[in-house]
Design an enzyme around this catalytic site. Structure first.
Site, PDB file in Angstrom:
ATOM      1  N   PRO A  26       0.827  -1.219   0.000  1.00 53.50           N
ATOM      2  CA  PRO A  26       0.000   0.000   0.000  1.00 53.50           C
ATOM      3  C   PRO A  26       0.862   1.270   0.000  1.00 53.50           C
ATOM      4  O   PRO A  26       2.010   1.250   0.472  1.00 53.50           O
ATOM      5  CB  PRO A  26      -0.788  -0.114   1.318  1.00 53.50           C
ATOM      6  CG  PRO A  26      -0.810  -1.583   1.629  1.00 53.50           C
ATOM      7  CD  PRO A  26       0.496  -2.121   1.134  1.00 53.50           C
ATOM      8  N   GLY A  29       1.822   4.197  -4.806  1.00 59.41           N
ATOM      9  CA  GLY A  29       1.447   4.918  -6.032  1.00 59.41           C
ATOM     10  C   GLY A  29       0.767   4.071  -7.090  1.00 59.41           C
ATOM     11  O   GLY A  29       0.650   4.494  -8.243  1.00 59.41           O
ATOM     12  N   SER A  31      -2.450   3.229  -7.468  1.00 54.70           N
ATOM     13  CA  SER A  31      -3.693   3.828  -7.991  1.00 54.70           C
ATOM     14  C   SER A  31      -3.376   5.051  -8.839  1.00 54.70           C
ATOM     15  O   SER A  31      -4.041   5.325  -9.834  1.00 54.70           O
ATOM     16  CB  SER A  31      -4.623   4.235  -6.849  1.00 54.70           C
ATOM     17  OG  SER A  31      -4.960   3.092  -6.125  1.00 54.70           O
ATOM     18  N   TYR A 174       0.708  -6.370   5.424  1.00 58.17           N
ATOM     19  CA  TYR A 174       1.018  -6.807   4.053  1.00 58.17           C
ATOM     20  C   TYR A 174       2.474  -7.259   3.927  1.00 58.17           C
ATOM     21  O   TYR A 174       2.777  -8.196   3.188  1.00 58.17           O
ATOM     22  CB  TYR A 174       0.762  -5.666   3.064  1.00 58.17           C
ATOM     23  CG  TYR A 174      -0.665  -5.557   2.591  1.00 58.17           C
ATOM     24  CD1 TYR A 174      -1.121  -6.327   1.521  1.00 58.17           C
ATOM     25  CD2 TYR A 174      -1.557  -4.698   3.204  1.00 58.17           C
ATOM     26  CE1 TYR A 174      -2.427  -6.220   1.070  1.00 58.17           C
ATOM     27  CE2 TYR A 174      -2.866  -4.587   2.771  1.00 58.17           C
ATOM     28  CZ  TYR A 174      -3.299  -5.346   1.701  1.00 58.17           C
ATOM     29  OH  TYR A 174      -4.589  -5.257   1.245  1.00 58.17           O
ATOM     30  N   ARG A 233      -2.468  30.302 -26.075  1.00 59.92           N
ATOM     31  CA  ARG A 233      -2.538  30.452 -27.533  1.00 59.92           C
ATOM     32  C   ARG A 233      -1.631  31.618 -27.906  1.00 59.92           C
ATOM     33  O   ARG A 233      -1.233  32.422 -27.064  1.00 59.92           O
ATOM     34  CB  ARG A 233      -3.979  30.749 -27.962  1.00 59.92           C
ATOM     35  CG  ARG A 233      -4.905  29.584 -27.749  1.00 59.92           C
ATOM     36  CD  ARG A 233      -6.322  29.935 -28.188  1.00 59.92           C
ATOM     37  NE  ARG A 233      -6.403  30.216 -29.611  1.00 59.92           N
ATOM     38  CZ  ARG A 233      -7.496  30.693 -30.218  1.00 59.92           C
ATOM     39  NH1 ARG A 233      -8.573  30.961 -29.524  1.00 59.92           N
ATOM     40  NH2 ARG A 233      -7.493  30.915 -31.528  1.00 59.92           N
ATOM     41  N   HIS A 234      -1.318  31.727 -29.179  1.00 57.76           N
ATOM     42  CA  HIS A 234      -0.574  32.894 -29.665  1.00 57.76           C
ATOM     43  C   HIS A 234      -1.440  34.134 -29.484  1.00 57.76           C
ATOM     44  O   HIS A 234      -2.666  34.040 -29.290  1.00 57.76           O
ATOM     45  CB  HIS A 234      -0.243  32.694 -31.151  1.00 57.76           C
ATOM     46  CG  HIS A 234      -1.463  32.334 -31.952  1.00 57.76           C
ATOM     47  ND1 HIS A 234      -2.391  33.276 -32.344  1.00 57.76           N
ATOM     48  CD2 HIS A 234      -1.929  31.145 -32.394  1.00 57.76           C
ATOM     49  CE1 HIS A 234      -3.364  32.677 -33.004  1.00 57.76           C
ATOM     50  NE2 HIS A 234      -3.125  31.374 -33.038  1.00 57.76           N
ATOM     51  N   ASN A 240      -7.043  35.855 -37.493  1.00 55.19           N
ATOM     52  CA  ASN A 240      -8.095  35.808 -36.464  1.00 55.19           C
ATOM     53  C   ASN A 240      -9.043  36.987 -36.646  1.00 55.19           C
ATOM     54  O   ASN A 240     -10.263  36.843 -36.545  1.00 55.19           O
ATOM     55  CB  ASN A 240      -7.507  35.872 -35.047  1.00 55.19           C
ATOM     56  CG  ASN A 240      -6.725  34.641 -34.632  1.00 55.19           C
ATOM     57  OD1 ASN A 240      -5.829  34.720 -33.795  1.00 55.19           O
ATOM     58  ND2 ASN A 240      -7.044  33.492 -35.217  1.00 55.19           N
ATOM     59  N   ARG A 285       3.168  33.171 -35.672  1.00 53.94           N
ATOM     60  CA  ARG A 285       2.380  33.795 -34.600  1.00 53.94           C
ATOM     61  C   ARG A 285       2.730  33.275 -33.205  1.00 53.94           C
ATOM     62  O   ARG A 285       2.600  34.010 -32.230  1.00 53.94           O
ATOM     63  CB  ARG A 285       0.874  33.689 -34.889  1.00 53.94           C
ATOM     64  CG  ARG A 285       0.322  32.302 -35.199  1.00 53.94           C
ATOM     65  CD  ARG A 285      -1.078  32.465 -35.817  1.00 53.94           C
ATOM     66  NE  ARG A 285      -1.824  31.222 -36.029  1.00 53.94           N
ATOM     67  CZ  ARG A 285      -1.697  30.444 -37.085  1.00 53.94           C
ATOM     68  NH1 ARG A 285      -0.800  30.725 -38.014  1.00 53.94           N
ATOM     69  NH2 ARG A 285      -2.454  29.352 -37.217  1.00 53.94           N
ATOM     70  N   GLU A 307      -0.636  24.307 -35.876  1.00 48.31           N
ATOM     71  CA  GLU A 307      -2.094  24.199 -35.827  1.00 48.31           C
ATOM     72  C   GLU A 307      -2.595  23.059 -36.716  1.00 48.31           C
ATOM     73  O   GLU A 307      -1.938  22.668 -37.691  1.00 48.31           O
ATOM     74  CB  GLU A 307      -2.730  25.540 -36.248  1.00 48.31           C
ATOM     75  CG  GLU A 307      -4.254  25.613 -36.217  1.00 48.31           C
ATOM     76  CD  GLU A 307      -4.899  25.203 -34.876  1.00 48.31           C
ATOM     77  OE1 GLU A 307      -4.588  24.110 -34.358  1.00 48.31           O
ATOM     78  OE2 GLU A 307      -5.735  25.965 -34.379  1.00 48.31           O
ATOM     79  N   ALA A 331     -20.312  17.646 -42.426  1.00 48.52           N
ATOM     80  CA  ALA A 331     -19.676  16.446 -41.862  1.00 48.52           C
ATOM     81  C   ALA A 331     -18.813  16.809 -40.663  1.00 48.52           C
ATOM     82  O   ALA A 331     -18.744  16.069 -39.670  1.00 48.52           O
ATOM     83  CB  ALA A 331     -18.827  15.760 -42.939  1.00 48.52           C
ATOM     84  N   HIS A 372      -1.664  26.670 -30.607  1.00 45.75           N
ATOM     85  CA  HIS A 372      -2.855  27.091 -31.354  1.00 45.75           C
ATOM     86  C   HIS A 372      -4.114  26.468 -30.765  1.00 45.75           C
ATOM     87  O   HIS A 372      -4.044  25.491 -30.021  1.00 45.75           O
ATOM     88  CB  HIS A 372      -2.701  26.661 -32.820  1.00 45.75           C
ATOM     89  CG  HIS A 372      -1.421  27.138 -33.433  1.00 45.75           C
ATOM     90  ND1 HIS A 372      -1.338  28.289 -34.177  1.00 45.75           N
ATOM     91  CD2 HIS A 372      -0.162  26.637 -33.371  1.00 45.75           C
ATOM     92  CE1 HIS A 372      -0.083  28.470 -34.566  1.00 45.75           C
ATOM     93  NE2 HIS A 372       0.652  27.471 -34.090  1.00 45.75           N
ATOM     94  N   GLN A 373      -5.265  27.026 -31.195  1.00 39.99           N
ATOM     95  CA  GLN A 373      -6.553  26.624 -30.622  1.00 39.99           C
ATOM     96  C   GLN A 373      -6.766  25.104 -30.593  1.00 39.99           C
ATOM     97  O   GLN A 373      -7.014  24.527 -29.528  1.00 39.99           O
ATOM     98  CB  GLN A 373      -7.671  27.291 -31.426  1.00 39.99           C
ATOM     99  CG  GLN A 373      -9.068  26.917 -31.006  1.00 39.99           C
ATOM    100  CD  GLN A 373     -10.103  27.914 -31.501  1.00 39.99           C
ATOM    101  OE1 GLN A 373     -10.576  28.742 -30.737  1.00 39.99           O
ATOM    102  NE2 GLN A 373     -10.431  27.851 -32.778  1.00 39.99           N
TER     103      GLN A 373
END
Ligand code: ATP
Ligand code: F6P
Length: 443
Positions: A26, A29, A31, A174, A233-234, A240, A285, A307, A331, A372-373
């Site tokens: 026990p 680490g 878990s 144990y 992000r940049h 943008n 960027r 990106e 789609a 990037h995003q």
């Protein structure tokens, strides 16, 4: 789209079933390792599930004292055995419904218990990978007990000091029967990874296939030294402003302001004396955004942080995409995670190319990533366990620094806003607005 035999990350998963059997006393680490491995595999779209025997045992023995774990306690032995059997039964059911990697989280600290698990798995066509965490550093063990054990449901409502003492007694119960894997040389047939003192030393035995070696490599790279990952992000770019995607444009005047403000935000969050490594993409960027950061920070450019490649749609607005490629536009809204731009990438593709970044992040200490995003959404999803169907729709505002700090069970987040206005590049389903307003669900 992933094929039937390939989950999209180059892993043949159709017939593979692996049970990762945790081993160790026990508070070693186990878990922690189990939940991080599960998060990593799920991020890679590999069906993975942890079966924690302690949770099953709690149904029958919610708050046992150390004596419950004494091998001379017949009732304790029976209940512990029943909990292990219930966990293994549920695990086998889960494999029959398409599970690929199960993690059996228990001490599995005797040879007999390991033999039993191994036999059941082999009989059911499941490969077994034992992963032992062995640690004899008393400071680490005590820190683990105080951090997570004294507050575990086993000790709810109890005095933390008394809980820690009882937990130490539990460990000594144990220890009486514990055998580290292959200690006597008669478990050499097993496939195993033994991690000693959090990776100071590792032993790898008979790793068989690709997926096993991926798991082993990942686990070998983990560490638990305190650290954070900063994401930004940049600064706002010229594209943008126009609502155009992709490209390699320069920063807008407000984006430039953000680049100048970033060192101050970073100092506020990181402090002056912590060494920081900065990773950017190879696009102008992000490099521009990072250029005023202190010179003593190491800076590295990664192509893998570029990106999401929007292929034939690069440089278009969402309205232009809808006009020129209406089916593609629909789609993508239908399944944004899997949709691949013509000649470009999907979010799933980005996750695959980010895997080396994640591996390197796990090995590293403090890192600031300016990216990037779409890429930021994927990295954030890894740390925060975000559902892949939802993460591509997340709002990640410009001009905001995000600090993520991995903890024993989960990642903490703090956001720092630069208070420099910027357009919104978030887009809601169906929308072709140049600058859409994020909805509450997108946060
Ligand atoms: P139990 O058998 O009681 O369930 P456990 O071995 O599962 O115990 P965890 O609950 O995972 O123990 O302990 C969590 C703590 O272990 C965290 O504080 C984490 O930082 C630490 N830890 C993570 N990896 C290791 C490691 N390889 N060795 C020792 N401690 C680790
Ligand atoms: O709009 C900025 C941007 O970084 C584009 O270059 C990129 O194609 C897009 O965000 C990704 O976001 P989404 O997946 O929501 O279109």
């Amino acid at each position: 789209m992933p094929s039937k035999t390939n989950n999209g990350v180059g892993v043949q998963v159709e017939d593979t079933k692996i049970c990762v059997v945790m081993v160790g006393l026990p508070a070693r680490g186990k878990s922690y390792i189990a939940q991080i491995a599960q998060r990593y595999l799920q991020w890679l779209s590999i069906p993975a599930q942890t079966f924690n025997v302690g949770n099953y045992r709690r149904n029958d023995a919610p708050q046992p004292t150390a004596d419950f774990f004494d091998t001379n306690n017949a009732e304790g032995e029976r209940k512990r055995r029943a909990a292990a059997e219930a966990a293994v039964a549920d695990m086998l059911t889960w494999f029959r419904t398409g599970g690929v990697v199960a993690i059996l989280d228990a001490t599995n600290s005797t040879k007999e218990r390991r033999k039993w698990v191994n036999e059941i798995c082999v009989k059911n066509g499941v490969e077994v990978l034992f992963v032992e965490s062995k640690c004899d550093d008393q400071d680490i063990i005590m820190a683990n007990i105080r951090d997570v054990k004294a507050t575990s449901p086993d000790y709810r409502g109890q005095d933390p000091e008394a809980a820690a003492q009882d937990f130490l007694n539990r460990i000594s119960k144990y220890e009486k029967t514990y055998k580290t894997i292959d200690e006597d040389g008669d478990e050499d047939e097993y496939t195993y990874l033994k991690i000693m003192n959090i990776g100071k030393q590792v032993i790898i035995n008979r790793i068989q296939d690709y997926l096993q070696s991926r798991i082993v490599y990942y686990l070998m790279n983990l560490h638990i030294r305190p650290r954070s990952v900063w994401l930004s992000r940049h600064g706002e770019s010229m594209y943008n402003l126009d609502g155009r995607i992709g490209g390699d444009t320069m920063l807008s005047p407000r984006g430039e302001q953000y680049a100048r403000k970033l060192p101050e935000l970073v100092r506020e969050s990181v402090g002056d004396d912590r060494p920081l490594t900065v990773w950017t993409s190879t696009l102008k960027r992000t490099i521009s955004t990072a250029r005023f950061l202190p010179l003593h920070y190491n800076q590295l450019q990664w192509k893998a942080l570029d990106e999401l490649d929007s292929g034939v749609c690069d440089g278009l607005t969402y309205q232009e995409i809808k006009d020129r490629f209406p089916d593609d536009f629909a789609a993508r809204d239908e399944d944004k995670y899997n949709y691949r731009y013509r000649g470009g990438e999907s979010y799933r593709d980005v996750v695959i190319r980010l895997e080396p970044i994640i591996m390197e992040l796990e090995r590293s200490e403090d890192i600031l990533i300016v990216t990037h995003q779409a890429v930021l959404r994927c990295i954030y999803a890894y740390f925060m366990k975000k559902d892949q169907a939802k993460s591509p729709w997340m709002n990640v505002p410009l001009h905001t620094l995000i600090k993520l700090t991995p903890r024993a069970y989960g990642t903490e987040e703090i956001r720092y806003e630069a208070n420099i206005p910027a357009v919104s590049t978030w887009r809601g389903k169906g929308s072709t607005a140049k600058h859409d307003n994020p909805t509450p669900e997108s946060l």
